[in-house]
Motif scaffolding. Structure first.
Motif, short mmCIF file in Angstrom:
data_model
loop_
_atom_site.label_atom_id
_atom_site.label_comp_id
_atom_site.label_asym_id
_atom_site.label_seq_id
_atom_site.Cartn_x
_atom_site.Cartn_y
_atom_site.Cartn_z
N GLY A 203 0.79 -1.24 0.00
CA GLY A 203 0.00 0.00 0.00
C GLY A 203 0.81 1.28 0.00
N ALA A 204 2.15 1.16 0.10
CA ALA A 204 2.99 2.36 0.06
C ALA A 204 3.07 2.88 -1.37
CB ALA A 204 4.39 2.04 0.59
N ILE A 205 3.13 4.21 -1.50
CA ILE A 205 3.37 4.78 -2.82
C ILE A 205 4.66 5.58 -2.78
CG2 ILE A 205 0.99 4.81 -3.64
CD1 ILE A 205 0.84 7.78 -2.89
N PRO A 206 5.40 5.68 -3.93
CA PRO A 206 4.98 5.23 -5.26
C PRO A 206 5.00 3.72 -5.44
CG PRO A 206 7.24 6.05 -5.35
CD PRO A 206 6.73 6.32 -3.95
N ALA A 207 4.14 3.27 -6.37
CA ALA A 207 4.11 1.86 -6.75
C ALA A 207 3.83 1.80 -8.25
CB ALA A 207 3.03 1.12 -5.98
N ARG B 212 3.66 -9.85 -15.57
CA ARG B 212 3.55 -8.61 -14.80
C ARG B 212 4.78 -8.42 -13.92
NH1 ARG B 212 -2.11 -7.25 -12.41
NH2 ARG B 212 -3.42 -7.34 -14.24
N LEU B 213 5.23 -7.18 -13.81
CA LEU B 213 6.29 -6.84 -12.85
C LEU B 213 5.72 -5.76 -11.94
CD1 LEU B 213 9.41 -6.42 -15.20
CD2 LEU B 213 8.92 -8.36 -13.69
N PHE B 214 6.06 -5.86 -10.65
CA PHE B 214 5.51 -4.87 -9.72
C PHE B 214 6.62 -4.31 -8.82
CE2 PHE B 214 3.80 -3.63 -5.61
CZ PHE B 214 2.90 -2.65 -6.03
N PHE B 215 6.60 -3.00 -8.62
CA PHE B 215 7.62 -2.34 -7.80
C PHE B 215 6.96 -1.40 -6.79
CE2 PHE B 215 9.31 -3.42 -11.87
CZ PHE B 215 10.48 -4.09 -11.54
N GLU B 216 7.22 -1.66 -5.50
CA GLU B 216 6.69 -0.78 -4.46
C GLU B 216 7.82 0.12 -3.97
OE1 GLU B 216 5.11 -2.82 -1.04
OE2 GLU B 216 3.85 -1.14 -0.48
N ARG B 217 8.31 0.94 -4.86
CA ARG B 217 9.40 1.86 -4.50
C ARG B 217 9.56 2.89 -5.60
NH1 ARG B 217 13.75 0.59 -7.74
NH2 ARG B 217 13.85 -1.54 -8.51
N GLU B 218 10.41 3.89 -5.33
CA GLU B 218 10.70 4.91 -6.33
C GLU B 218 11.62 4.33 -7.39
OE1 GLU B 218 12.54 8.40 -4.55
OE2 GLU B 218 13.51 8.85 -6.46
N LEU B 219 11.28 4.55 -8.67
CA LEU B 219 12.13 4.08 -9.76
C LEU B 219 13.07 5.21 -10.18
CD1 LEU B 219 9.34 2.21 -11.73
CD2 LEU B 219 11.14 1.16 -10.35
#
Lengths: 168, 200
Positions: free
Chosen positions: A130-134, A145-152
């Motif tokens: 639930g943290a953003i950015p995601a 699918r690829l998922f990232f729960e952090r700043e890119l």
């Protein structure tokens, strides 16, 4: 005569928009619920989708947003970016539209009006707490699918999208 | 070959330890963190407690701000019943100066916090719990003198308006524990601000 007047009106208006690129470029965010977002994603058959969850008050989101926004221009294959704002829907005009117009955001921007977060976070990715950015990347041809729960970081998002695209 | 695989495992170890933090039912290690008055606080300081409502929160995050009144209310309702609130700021104060120790004192005074507001300078407690955002709640329950994780997740399902929340997850969970039951809903999710980790 009447038709003639109408036609000339259309010509005048078209010309006005052409010489005022700022007006035609100024986009407004659409307010949608989660089911509509799922449809937007599901309707896509080809290429790569990048779905980024952000908010105007979220500093790391604002930092990475330009890299994601420019993605379609920086790769030579079909990438569709959807920037999903989690700002309060009441501040769509005062915060979200103001921001995207000031930054000349080119990607599609939606405001997600669905605050029962627990009902849809897992549908984006079970890995998301639930943290953003995601950011969710989808290859519509392979379903991967690829998922990232952090700043890119700058450059990183292009690489990730390229890798996902090549895998088809 | 053996050396190589051992090295690989050592390399993976931090990832394994940090991945997701404590699971529901897992034993939770006590911590010792500095409170606003300079004193150190541990769970074991509360000898009469039946458990703890541990909330990772901070000063700057709009979601954290929206929940401050509700966090105070939780402590006022559940501390007398044996489940005190312990608030912990996990953010690196260099990355997020608004969450500095001095600003924590200002915020706690302004809002009249009735519970400890601790700073997790090393961020080790946040990592142990697997906290990722603010606010992020972990309810710990004492079972046979062991501290076990009973709930993790959101406070309720409406960050905008406490009065319109349909599901008050933390209240539901503590009420279940008070009746000697397990939390019926023990894991929920909500949008929050990412924890501002130290730049390594």
């Amino acid at each position: 005569m009447k038709r003639c007047t109408r036609m000339s009106m259309i010509f005048i208006m078209t010309g006005w928009f052409l010489i005022n690129p700022h007006i035609s470029a100024a986009q407004k965010a659409e307010v949608i619920d989660f089911a509509t977002l799922e449809q937007l994603i599901g309707n896509q058959q080809k290429g790569i989708s990048v779905i980024n969850f952000w908010a105007t008050w979220c500093k790391p989101c604002i930092k990475e947003l330009p890299y994601i926004d420019q993605l379609a221009a920086n790769v030579d294959f079909d990438v569709r970016v959807i920037l999903v704002s989690l700002d309060d829907v009441e501040s769509t005009e005062s915060k979200v539209n103001k921001f995207i117009q000031a930054k000349d955001v080119v990607s599609k921007v939606v405001v997600l009006n669905d605050i029962d977060y627990n009902s849809w976070i897992d549908k984006v990715s079970p890995a998301w707490t639930g943290a953003i950015p995601a950011t969710l990347l989808i290859n519509h041809e392979t379903g991967e699918r690829l998922f990232f729960e952090r700043e890119l970081q700058q450059g990183e998002i292009e690489l990730l999208v390229q890798q996902l695209y090549i895998k088809k | 070959m053996l050396v190589k695989s051992i090295l690989l495992w050592i390399g993976l170890l931090p990832a394994l330890i940090n991945d997701g933090g404590y699971q529901i039912g897992e034993e939770v290690a006590d911590f010792k963190l500095k409170n606003l008055d300079g004193k150190w606080v541990s769970m074991s300081d509360y000898t009469d407690a039946k458990g703890y409502i541990i909330i990772f929160t901070c000063n700057h995050c709009p979601y954290a701000k929206l929940y401050e009144e509700r966090i105070i209310a939780l402590n006022n309702i559940y501390k007398p019943k044996g489940y005190p609130v312990i608030a912990i700021n996990p953010n690196d104060t260099e990355v997020q100066p608004e969450d500095s120790f001095e600003n924590m004192k200002v915020r706690a005074k302004e809002k009249g916090f009735t519970f400890p507001y601790l700073i997790d300078e090393s961020q080790q407690v946040a990592k142990a719990f697997g906290a990722t955002r603010t606010p992020d709640v972990f309810i710990v329950n004492k079972e046979n003198k062991k501290m076990k994780l009973a709930y993790k997740g959101a406070i309720d399902d409406n960050h905008k308006n406490a009065a319109e929340a349909q599901k008050k997850y933390v209240e539901m969970a503590v009420n279940d524990l008070l009746q000697g039951k397990k939390a019926g809903t023990n894991n929920t999710k909500a949008i929050g601000c990412s924890i501002k980790w130290k730049k390594s």
